[in-house]
Write a protein that holds these residues in place. Structure first.
Motif, PDB file in Angstrom:
ATOM      1  N   ASN A   1      53.828  24.520  49.464  1.00 26.24           N
ATOM      2  CA  ASN A   1      52.666  24.908  50.247  1.00 26.24           C
ATOM      3  C   ASN A   1      51.925  26.033  49.518  1.00 26.24           C
ATOM      4  OD1 ASN A   1      50.932  25.038  52.573  1.00 26.24           O
ATOM      5  ND2 ASN A   1      52.014  26.916  53.124  1.00 26.24           N
ATOM      6  N   VAL A   2      50.625  25.849  49.300  1.00 24.09           N
ATOM      7  CA  VAL A   2      49.801  26.837  48.607  1.00 24.09           C
ATOM      8  C   VAL A   2      48.660  27.258  49.516  1.00 24.09           C
ATOM      9  CG1 VAL A   2      48.320  27.283  46.614  1.00 24.09           C
ATOM     10  CG2 VAL A   2      50.396  25.906  46.341  1.00 24.09           C
ATOM     11  N   GLU A   3      48.479  28.561  49.644  1.00 24.07           N
ATOM     12  CA  GLU A   3      47.391  29.135  50.430  1.00 24.07           C
ATOM     13  C   GLU A   3      46.744  30.244  49.619  1.00 24.07           C
ATOM     14  OE1 GLU A   3      48.577  30.175  54.588  1.00 24.07           O
ATOM     15  OE2 GLU A   3      50.563  29.605  53.835  1.00 24.07           O
ATOM     16  N   ILE A   4      45.497  30.558  49.982  1.00 22.45           N
ATOM     17  CA  ILE A   4      44.872  31.770  49.455  1.00 22.45           C
ATOM     18  C   ILE A   4      44.514  32.641  50.655  1.00 22.45           C
ATOM     19  CG2 ILE A   4      44.088  30.718  47.304  1.00 22.45           C
ATOM     20  CD1 ILE A   4      41.246  30.627  48.485  1.00 22.45           C
ATOM     21  N   THR A   5      44.646  33.939  50.468  1.00 24.85           N
ATOM     22  CA  THR A   5      44.331  34.891  51.525  1.00 24.85           C
ATOM     23  C   THR A   5      43.638  36.089  50.889  1.00 24.85           C
ATOM     24  OG1 THR A   5      45.263  36.102  53.421  1.00 24.85           O
ATOM     25  CG2 THR A   5      46.579  36.076  51.398  1.00 24.85           C
ATOM     26  N   PRO A   6      42.673  36.698  51.596  1.00 22.48           N
ATOM     27  CA  PRO A   6      41.994  37.844  51.001  1.00 22.48           C
ATOM     28  C   PRO A   6      43.004  38.889  50.518  1.00 22.48           C
ATOM     29  CG  PRO A   6      40.862  37.174  52.993  1.00 22.48           C
ATOM     30  CD  PRO A   6      42.141  36.364  52.925  1.00 22.48           C
ATOM     31  N   ILE A   7      42.761  39.387  49.324  1.00 27.37           N
ATOM     32  CA  ILE A   7      43.699  40.338  48.726  1.00 27.37           C
ATOM     33  C   ILE A   7      43.443  41.737  49.283  1.00 27.37           C
ATOM     34  CG2 ILE A   7      42.442  41.127  46.676  1.00 27.37           C
ATOM     35  CD1 ILE A   7      45.267  40.112  45.277  1.00 27.37           C
ATOM     36  N   ASP A   8      44.490  42.522  49.352  1.00 32.42           N
ATOM     37  CA  ASP A   8      44.368  43.939  49.685  1.00 32.42           C
ATOM     38  C   ASP A   8      45.506  44.682  48.994  1.00 32.42           C
ATOM     39  OD1 ASP A   8      46.702  43.694  51.299  1.00 32.42           O
ATOM     40  OD2 ASP A   8      45.506  43.321  53.086  1.00 32.42           O
ATOM     41  N   GLU A   9      45.586  45.976  49.222  1.00 29.84           N
ATOM     42  CA  GLU A   9      46.566  46.790  48.487  1.00 29.84           C
ATOM     43  C   GLU A   9      48.012  46.420  48.789  1.00 29.84           C
ATOM     44  OE1 GLU A   9      45.155  49.795  51.756  1.00 29.84           O
ATOM     45  OE2 GLU A   9      44.236  48.175  50.640  1.00 29.84           O
ATOM     46  N   TYR A  10      48.270  45.705  49.878  1.00 30.92           N
ATOM     47  CA  TYR A  10      49.631  45.258  50.195  1.00 30.92           C
ATOM     48  C   TYR A  10      50.241  44.492  49.025  1.00 30.92           C
ATOM     49  CZ  TYR A  10      53.218  42.124  52.035  1.00 30.92           C
ATOM     50  OH  TYR A  10      54.378  41.420  52.209  1.00 30.92           O
ATOM     51  N   PHE A  11      49.442  43.692  48.345  1.00 32.41           N
ATOM     52  CA  PHE A  11      49.957  42.830  47.282  1.00 32.41           C
ATOM     53  C   PHE A  11      50.281  43.588  45.998  1.00 32.41           C
ATOM     54  CE2 PHE A  11      47.709  39.956  50.116  1.00 32.41           C
ATOM     55  CZ  PHE A  11      48.711  39.032  50.365  1.00 32.41           C
ATOM     56  N   ALA A  12      49.883  44.849  45.902  1.00 32.93           N
ATOM     57  CA  ALA A  12      50.156  45.638  44.701  1.00 32.93           C
ATOM     58  C   ALA A  12      51.652  45.736  44.417  1.00 32.93           C
ATOM     59  CB  ALA A  12      49.550  47.035  44.830  1.00 32.93           C
ATOM     60  N   LYS A  13      52.458  45.795  45.466  1.00 34.14           N
ATOM     61  CA  LYS A  13      53.907  45.931  45.252  1.00 34.14           C
ATOM     62  C   LYS A  13      54.503  44.697  44.564  1.00 34.14           C
ATOM     63  CE  LYS A  13      55.141  44.579  49.981  1.00 34.14           C
ATOM     64  NZ  LYS A  13      55.743  45.046  51.231  1.00 34.14           N
ATOM     65  N   PHE A  14      53.798  43.581  44.611  1.00 34.68           N
ATOM     66  CA  PHE A  14      54.251  42.375  43.918  1.00 34.68           C
ATOM     67  C   PHE A  14      53.591  42.219  42.552  1.00 34.68           C
ATOM     68  CE2 PHE A  14      54.082  41.381  48.519  1.00 34.68           C
ATOM     69  CZ  PHE A  14      55.445  41.308  48.758  1.00 34.68           C
ATOM     70  N   SER A  15      52.310  42.573  42.486  1.00 35.94           N
ATOM     71  CA  SER A  15      51.529  42.244  41.296  1.00 35.94           C
ATOM     72  C   SER A  15      51.611  43.255  40.161  1.00 35.94           C
ATOM     73  CB  SER A  15      50.067  42.024  41.674  1.00 35.94           C
ATOM     74  OG  SER A  15      49.491  43.198  42.191  1.00 35.94           O
TER      75      SER A  15
ATOM     76  N   GLU B   1      50.511  52.724  41.387  1.00 35.61           N
ATOM     77  CA  GLU B   1      49.341  53.475  41.851  1.00 35.61           C
ATOM     78  C   GLU B   1      48.035  52.847  41.355  1.00 35.61           C
ATOM     79  OE1 GLU B   1      52.028  54.922  40.273  1.00 35.61           O
ATOM     80  OE2 GLU B   1      52.932  55.639  42.131  1.00 35.61           O
ATOM     81  N   SER B   2      47.980  52.487  40.070  1.00 36.28           N
ATOM     82  CA  SER B   2      46.737  51.897  39.539  1.00 36.28           C
ATOM     83  C   SER B   2      46.462  50.533  40.166  1.00 36.28           C
ATOM     84  CB  SER B   2      46.786  51.792  38.009  1.00 36.28           C
ATOM     85  OG  SER B   2      47.730  50.833  37.572  1.00 36.28           O
ATOM     86  N   GLU B   3      47.512  49.762  40.382  1.00 33.76           N
ATOM     87  CA  GLU B   3      47.340  48.437  40.989  1.00 33.76           C
ATOM     88  C   GLU B   3      46.915  48.554  42.450  1.00 33.76           C
ATOM     89  OE1 GLU B   3      47.766  44.094  40.422  1.00 33.76           O
ATOM     90  OE2 GLU B   3      47.376  45.816  39.162  1.00 33.76           O
ATOM     91  N   THR B   4      47.498  49.506  43.167  1.00 36.07           N
ATOM     92  CA  THR B   4      47.130  49.724  44.568  1.00 36.07           C
ATOM     93  C   THR B   4      45.656  50.094  44.675  1.00 36.07           C
ATOM     94  OG1 THR B   4      49.382  50.399  45.123  1.00 36.07           O
ATOM     95  CG2 THR B   4      47.645  51.062  46.648  1.00 36.07           C
ATOM     96  N   LEU B   5      45.206  51.000  43.828  1.00 38.34           N
ATOM     97  CA  LEU B   5      43.796  51.401  43.831  1.00 38.34           C
ATOM     98  C   LEU B   5      42.897  50.227  43.456  1.00 38.34           C
ATOM     99  CD1 LEU B   5      41.681  53.610  44.166  1.00 38.34           C
ATOM    100  CD2 LEU B   5      42.062  54.210  41.759  1.00 38.34           C
TER     101      LEU B   5
END
Length: 164
Positions: free
Chosen positions: A2-16, A40-44
């Motif tokens: 199953n593949v979805e897209i969802t608007p990105i936000d800083e939550y995803f920084a911990k993974f990316s 920190e840079s990814e979260t921002l």
């Protein structure tokens, strides 16, 4: 899968952020975010991306887990540049990007009412190039800045043919 897209936000920084530091991701493309990345840079970066209406960015979720991103850059005058990346190498070659690209194109032509979506791809990035060609993007030339990179485009008429 199953593949979805969802608007990105800083939550995803911990993974990316850790994934962004993989040099294999950037062999054939450039990163808009700082590399090397820190949490920190990814979260921002993702916090700013979440509020940028001219560059809508989405997290790609495969079976509800972060896999990468897809983005429509420089939305203006009925056109936008498509950019995408599966950041988890363990998910490369599973068709996730193909599904995410279709979802992004539905958003581009359906919600944003765009007339043209284009992308720049180095043909040596075989999987990414094949994904674009399989979606009926058409090669229209090369990048002025990087001649080894090709520009491919899809018009609204081309998108309507994909849907048939």
């Amino acid at each position: 899968m199953n593949v979805e897209i969802t608007p990105i936000d800083e939550y995803f920084a911990k993974f990316s952020w850790v994934l962004r530091n993989n040099p294999s991701l950037w062999e054939y493309m450039d990163s808009d975010a700082p590399v090397p990345a820190t949490l920190e840079s990814e979260t921002l970066y993702l916090k700013n991306a979440a509020i940028d209406s001219k560059n809508p960015m989405f997290a790609i979720l495969a079976d509800n887990e972060f896999a990468g991103y897809v983005m429509l850059k420089n939305v203006a005058y009925g056109a936008a540049e498509l950019s995408y990346c599966i950041m988890r190498q363990d998910l490369w070659g599973l068709g996730i990007m193909s599904k995410a690209t279709m979802l992004a194109l539905r958003y581009a032509y359906g919600c944003l009412k765009l007339d043209l979506v284009y992308l720049y791809i180095n043909p040596q990035n075989i999987a990414s190039y094949r994904n674009a060609i399989n979606k009926h993007f058409v090669r229209v030339g090369s990048s002025f800045i990087k001649p080894e990179v090709e520009r491919l485009e899809m018009t609204r008429t081309g998108w309507e043919k994909v849907l048939k």
